[in-house]
Design an enzyme around this catalytic site. Structure first.
Site, mmCIF file in Angstrom:
data_model
loop_
_atom_site.group_PDB
_atom_site.id
_atom_site.type_symbol
_atom_site.label_atom_id
_atom_site.label_comp_id
_atom_site.label_asym_id
_atom_site.label_seq_id
_atom_site.Cartn_x
_atom_site.Cartn_y
_atom_site.Cartn_z
ATOM 1 N N GLY A 507 0.040 55.046 1.341
ATOM 2 C CA GLY A 507 -0.366 54.001 0.416
ATOM 3 C C GLY A 507 -1.058 54.604 -0.787
ATOM 4 N N GLY A 508 -1.397 53.729 -1.706
ATOM 5 C CA GLY A 508 -2.107 54.185 -2.894
ATOM 6 C C GLY A 508 -3.166 53.175 -3.225
ATOM 7 N N GLY A 510 -7.102 52.497 -5.654
ATOM 8 C CA GLY A 510 -7.754 52.734 -6.924
ATOM 9 C C GLY A 510 -8.170 54.189 -7.104
ATOM 10 N N SER A 513 -3.604 58.428 -3.982
ATOM 11 C CA SER A 513 -2.603 58.162 -2.956
ATOM 12 C C SER A 513 -3.008 58.801 -1.633
ATOM 13 C CB SER A 513 -1.264 58.742 -3.385
ATOM 14 O OG SER A 513 -0.944 58.282 -4.672
ATOM 15 N N LYS A 528 -6.199 61.881 1.510
ATOM 16 C CA LYS A 528 -6.279 61.120 0.265
ATOM 17 C C LYS A 528 -6.433 62.086 -0.892
ATOM 18 C CE LYS A 528 -8.442 57.014 -1.452
ATOM 19 N NZ LYS A 528 -7.761 55.967 -0.760
ATOM 20 N N ASP A 624 -15.304 47.677 -3.229
ATOM 21 C CA ASP A 624 -13.876 47.356 -3.251
ATOM 22 C C ASP A 624 -13.418 46.870 -1.875
ATOM 23 O OD1 ASP A 624 -11.456 47.018 -4.459
ATOM 24 O OD2 ASP A 624 -10.860 49.116 -4.401
#
Ligand SMILES: *[C@@H]1O[C@H](CO)[C@@H](O)[C@H](O)[C@H]1NC(C)=O
Ligand SMILES: *[C@@H]1O[C@H](CO)[C@@H](O)[C@H](O)[C@H]1NC(C)=O
Ligand SMILES: *[C@@H]1O[C@H](CO)[C@@H](O)[C@H](O)[C@H]1NC(C)=O
Ligand SMILES: *[C@@H]1O[C@H](CO)[C@@H](O)[C@H](O)[C@H]1NC(C)=O
Ligand SMILES: *[C@@H]1O[C@H](CO)[C@@H](O)[C@H](O)[C@H]1NC(C)=O
Ligand SMILES: *[C@@H]1O[C@H](CO)[C@@H](O)[C@H](O)[C@H]1NC(C)=O
Ligand SMILES: *[C@@H]1O[C@H](CO)[C@@H](O)[C@H](O)[C@H]1NC(C)=O
Ligand SMILES: *[C@@H]1O[C@H](CO)[C@@H](O)[C@H](O)[C@H]1NC(C)=O
Ligand SMILES: *[C@@H]1O[C@H](CO)[C@@H](O)[C@H](O)[C@H]1NC(C)=O
Ligand SMILES: *[C@@H]1O[C@H](CO)[C@@H](O)[C@H](O)[C@H]1NC(C)=O
Ligand SMILES: *[C@@H]1O[C@H](CO)[C@@H](O)[C@H](O)[C@H]1NC(C)=O
Ligand SMILES: *[C@@H]1O[C@H](CO)[C@@H](O)[C@H](O)[C@H]1NC(C)=O
Length: 828
Positions: A507-508, A510, A513, A528, A624
């Site tokens: 996934g990616g 903010g 990736s 990450k 977030d």
């Protein structure tokens, strides 16, 4: 009081004398500060005018990295010199002690330079005998009739430079066709008008345009609907500014006010080509960016100039492409990139048939956003022909062959590296042969043989090395696991290997990736790759990472190690087999989470966040919280991920906003009010996410016609009517504990209160979910009602069950329907 601090040549005064002095000071504040220029006074040298309330100052100043003087207005209470208006943007003076700002005989305010020549004037026609110039507490310099100062003849807010202050107008004079533009500075040292500007649509619509060189529009706000600009959906209820649109036969403009007087905030057309809203933080003594557009820096037209290339992930955004250097390094360093880059070596030009002259070559640049003004060559069918087509014309500078052949003539602008849009491609840049190392061999077969041999050798070396290295790594990891808490510092090459060269993307987000990988002992890991890091050195990175590493809780994803090599920054986490919560909740093909699992997930997330907020040594605000950042282990235990990263990538709040692009989503209103963020912002996001856990759908959904629905608004009504059962994911059927459901709904509303202090702490949320604390019926937040007004909320679940009927309904939905929904929720 400053009294005791000032060193005094006199013996210390007696206490009573001191009190007396203090008394005097309080009785008659020294009135040195003058806010007016009249016929017999002027400003010269270091003299200043100060507005009555002490907010703004007017006088001569020099910008950073400049030696010239300008007449400007700046904040008195802000410790960083910040000018908001400049009189002589284009005509600075060198010696401010011999220059003078005064009223001229005709009543205008004028600036005289060293040789008494008039270099700036308010230049307005004046019919009165006497005038005065007053600096007002709003930052406005006013030229008024001396006998009646409410008769304003000229004012600085009608002539903005790069700053739009609260109370100022920014619009269009329909009679003179004059547009009040905000124009960026030319460079960080030169306030002369630069290349970027903001203006109201000259054709009379209510939208703003950002333009390059007053010709190329690269962003528009969308039209005003009475509450927000359609292109700026984040301007919801608690927005810090109140905008007002005025449209008469003579003029149209917007003006705005800041809702809270004590907040110092400004709106600027920045040198970066972005419009920005900044708020002064008294606590940290800095301007905090809380909103900007365009969000991505590289979307600014020609940001890096001709042959400059933009990179969102680089240490700096702009650099020159290979074979080029800045046209003027001084200007480039001061952020004036209009000159762009020039060739180090001129092109030889392929047409020259002199025997010994090398031809030009092409340098491949992969993953590029291709420049504008491509010339398609429909007749050219192969990459080779495309290259020779370009070589044939001396003004051709690049080509690209992705299916068809495109060539470019002249300057290349809007190049972007590491670009992952769908239109990314490989650009072949034409350079003089001497700029490129001799890569093409004349004797292909020989080269091939050598390459083969070298390759074979390399394979052997690699195998030997891998064996050695595996042993070493195994030892290292075992050692690390034994110690338990220490983080493993990984080498980049190791991580490359573990992840099979970053081939399996999970996934990616903010911050970068995420890729799947395996440690040599077959432990699955998630790696990450942090992107968009700026300003942070290796040491600081290690400090931050080790802080994150010490944060351990069953509901937080565990950091295993990290990598920091050159500009590369990677984090290694434990791998979560069930993926992220959004995939489990929203994807149709996945198993439906039963009610008990959902409730335990909600509780687990609350515990994880409570730990972050309250229990660990430094309070960490996640910033977030959303389903994408909740991971699930094999038995669906939720683990909060991505915490602590906001700090790692610097305090740039807009970066968090970037991840929220266009959705109302999970952001607490205070994010865009520009006030300091507290842990209660996470509580808000948690509440929004809780709705989604309950309903099994995104809160904000677009119907096929693009109409928005918003679940929390819809649900408010049902909660009050006591009909919570209808809110739960219909796929659950009867599998739901009504008591728990009602509790969860109420908490969700408490969490999304507009007023931070009304929201519970995460610790309280845990206790309520556990059933240890009672909870009252929540008030429905006002911002939800406003969302209804602006988004034509329609029945959420009828959308779901019968797309067809809802489509007909929403197309016929009218203003009256919107109003009725709104008033229903306000009755609540
Ligand atoms: C300037 O002139 C005004 C009226 O003509 C007078 O009241 C004021 O005191 C004068 N100021 C100075 C500094 O001389
Ligand atoms: C501008 O000035 C600052 C200090 O005032 C200095 O650090 C910086 O290098 C200067 N920048 C340029 C481009 O001269
Ligand atoms: C003052 O301005 C005039 C007119 O622009 C100019 O000719 C003159 O050189 C300036 N004087 C100085 C000392 O810069
Ligand atoms: C002053 O205004 C007049 C028109 O009102 C204009 O023609 C003139 O160029 C202006 N002068 C300056 C120095 O801006
Ligand atoms: C301006 O001054 C003249 C004489 O100096 C006087 O006659 C006239 O009435 C004054 N006008 C106003 C509007 O004060
Ligand atoms: C001053 O000017 C304002 C605006 O032009 C006007 O409304 C007001 O009556 C004037 N006051 C006096 C005393 O002339
Ligand atoms: C502004 O008013 C004019 C008429 O004065 C009207 O034609 C125009 O549509 C209005 N613009 C907007 C955006 O409302
Ligand atoms: C901006 O436009 C003007 C003409 O309107 C042109 O002369 C100038 O070269 C342009 N600037 C740049 C940097 O291209
Ligand atoms: C527009 O300008 C004209 C002439 O300047 C003036 O008579 C009229 O009152 C103005 N209209 C408005 C709405 O301000
Ligand atoms: C670079 O730009 C600066 C500022 O515009 C100018 O003073 C300087 O002469 C320029 N240098 C060159 C080599 O053109
Ligand atoms: C071709 O090469 C010769 C020798 O290097 C040079 O003098 C001439 O200017 C070149 N012509 C062109 C069109 O570049
Ligand atoms: C090169 O291409 C430009 C732009 O298409 C064209 O104007 C020019 O005539 C071409 N030159 C030659 C020698 O073909």
């Amino acid at each position: 009081m400053a009294l005791p601090k000032t060193p005094s040549p006199f013996p210390p005064p007696s206490f009573s004398l001191l009190l007396f002095l203090l008394f005097l000071a309080l009785q008659s504040p020294p009135s040195f500060s003058v806010d007016t220029i009249s016929a017999n006074s002027s400003i010269s040298g270091d003299q200043l005018l100060t507005s009555k309330g002490g907010n703004f100052v007017l006088g001569f100043f020099t910008p950073q990295n400049s030696t010239k003087y300008y007449i400007g207005i700046w904040y008195k209470k802000v410790s960083q010199p910040t000018s908001v208006w400049i009189a002589n943007r284009e005509t600075p003076v060198s010696d401010h002690t011999k220059s003078e700002l005064r009223l001229s005989d005709d009543g205008n305010l004028v600036l005289l330079n060293e040789s008494r020549a008039q270099i700036w004037s308010t230049n307005t026609s004046i019919s009165t005998n006497s005038t005065v110039a007053v600096i007002q507490d709003t930052g406005n310099l006013v030229l008024a009739d001396g006998s009646n100062t409410s008769r304003i003849l000229w004012q600085s807010i009608d002539h903005p430079s790069n700053t739009w202050l609260p109370g100022g107008k920014l619009g269009l004079n329909k009679v003179t066709k004059q547009n009040q533009r905000l124009i960026s500075w030319k460079s960080s040292a030169d306030p002369a008008p630069g290349i970027f500007s903001l203006e109201l649509d000259p054709d009379g619509t209510s939208q703003y345009y950002i333009q390059w060189n007053e010709s190329v529009t690269y962003w528009s706000s969308g039209t005003w609907n009475g509450q927000i600009f359609s292109g700026v959906p984040e301007m919801t209820a608690n927005y810090i500014y109140d905008f007002t649109y005025v449209n008469t036969t003579n003029e149209s403009y917007f003006t705005y006010s800041v809702k809270t007087d004590s907040i110092i905030s400004r709106f600027i057309m920045d040198l970066s080509g972005q419009i920005k809203q900044l708020t002064w933080m008294e606590g940290s003594q800095e301007w905090i960016l809380f909103w900007s557009q365009p969000r991505a820096q590289c979307e600014v037209h020609s940001l890096c100039g001709p042959f400059g290339s933009c990179n969102e992930n680089g240490q700096t955004f702009c650099k020159c492409v290979k074979g080029f250097a800045a046209r003027n390094q001084t200007e480039w360093d001061l952020q004036d990139r209009t000159g762009g880059c020039v060739r180090n070596t001129p092109l030889q030009c392929g047409g020259n048939s002199s025997a010994n002259v090398e031809k030009d070559r092409f340098y491949p640049m992969e993953g590029m956003r291709l420049p504008e003004n491509a010339q398609n060559q429909p007749d050219v069918g192969s990459a080779e022909d495309c290259a020779s087509t370009c070589l044939k014309n001396c003004s051709c500078t690049a080509y690209s062959f992705g299916g068809g052949c495109s060539v470019w003539y002249g300057d290349l602008i809007n190049l972007q590296e590491q670009y992952n849009g769908s239109d990314a491609g490989t650009l072949y840049l034409r350079l003089a042969a001497s700029e490129l190392p001799d890569s093409t061999s004349k004797k292909g077969t020989v080269a091939g043989a050598i390459a083969g041999a070298v390759g074979g050798l390399a394979v052997c070396v690699v195998i030997v090395w891998v064996v050695i290295w595996r042993r070493r790594k195994r030892r290292m990891i075992h050692a690390a696991k034994a110690v338990g808490r220490t983080l493993v510092p990984f080498r980049y090459s190791d991580l490359q290997h573990f992840t099979k060269n970053f081939s399996e993307k999970l996934g990616g987000g903010g911050f970068g990736s995420v890729f799947k990988g395996f440690l040599p002992d077959s432990t699955a890991i998630a790696v990450k790759r942090l992107e968009g890091l700026r300003l942070h050195g290796e040491k600081q990175f290690r400090t931050e990472v080790s802080t994150i590493g010490t944060v351990q809780h069953v509901n937080l994803v565990r950091l295993l190690g990290f990598c920091s090599e050159g500009a590369r920054r990677l984090l290694v986490y434990e791998f979560m087999p069930k993926g992220s919560l959004d995939a489990q909740l929203f994807q149709n093909n996945s198993m439906v989470l039963d009610w008990n699992t959902r409730y335990q997930i909600a509780l687990g997330i609350a515990r994880g966040l409570a730990y972050l907020h309250e229990k660990c040594r430094d309070c960490i605000i996640h910033c977030d919280v959303k389903p994408e950042n909740i991971l699930l282990d094999a038995s669906f235990v939720p683990k909060v991920s991505d915490f602590g990263l906001a700090k790692l990538v610097g305090r740039d709040f807009s970066r968090v906003l970037t991840t929220m692009r266009g959705t109302r989503g999970y952001l607490a209103p205070e994010w865009i009010t520009g006030v300091a963020i507290t842990a209660k912002a996470d509580v808000y996001s948690y509440g929004m996410m809780l709705f989604e856990i309950i309903s099994g759908r995104r809160n904000s959904e677009q119907t096929e016609e693009g109409k928005a629905t918003f679940f929390p608004t819809f649900a408010a009504n049902r909660l009050v009517q006591g009909d919570v059962q209808s809110l739960v994911d219909h796929r659950l059927g009867d599998d739901v504990n009504i008591e728990e459901l009602e509790r969860a709904c109420k908490i969700a509303y408490w969490c999304i209160q507009d007023d931070e202090s009304a929201r519970p702490t995460m610790g309280q949320v845990v206790q309520i979910l556990e059933g240890f604390l009672e909870i009252n019926m929540p008030p429905i937040p006002r911002s939800l009602q406003i969302l209804v007004e602006s988004s034509e909320n329609i029945n959420f679940f009828s959308d779901l069950s019968s797309n067809q009927s809802s489509r007909t309904r929403s197309t016929t939905s009218t203003g009256s329907q919107v109003k009725s929904t709104a008033s229903r929720s306000s009755n609540v």
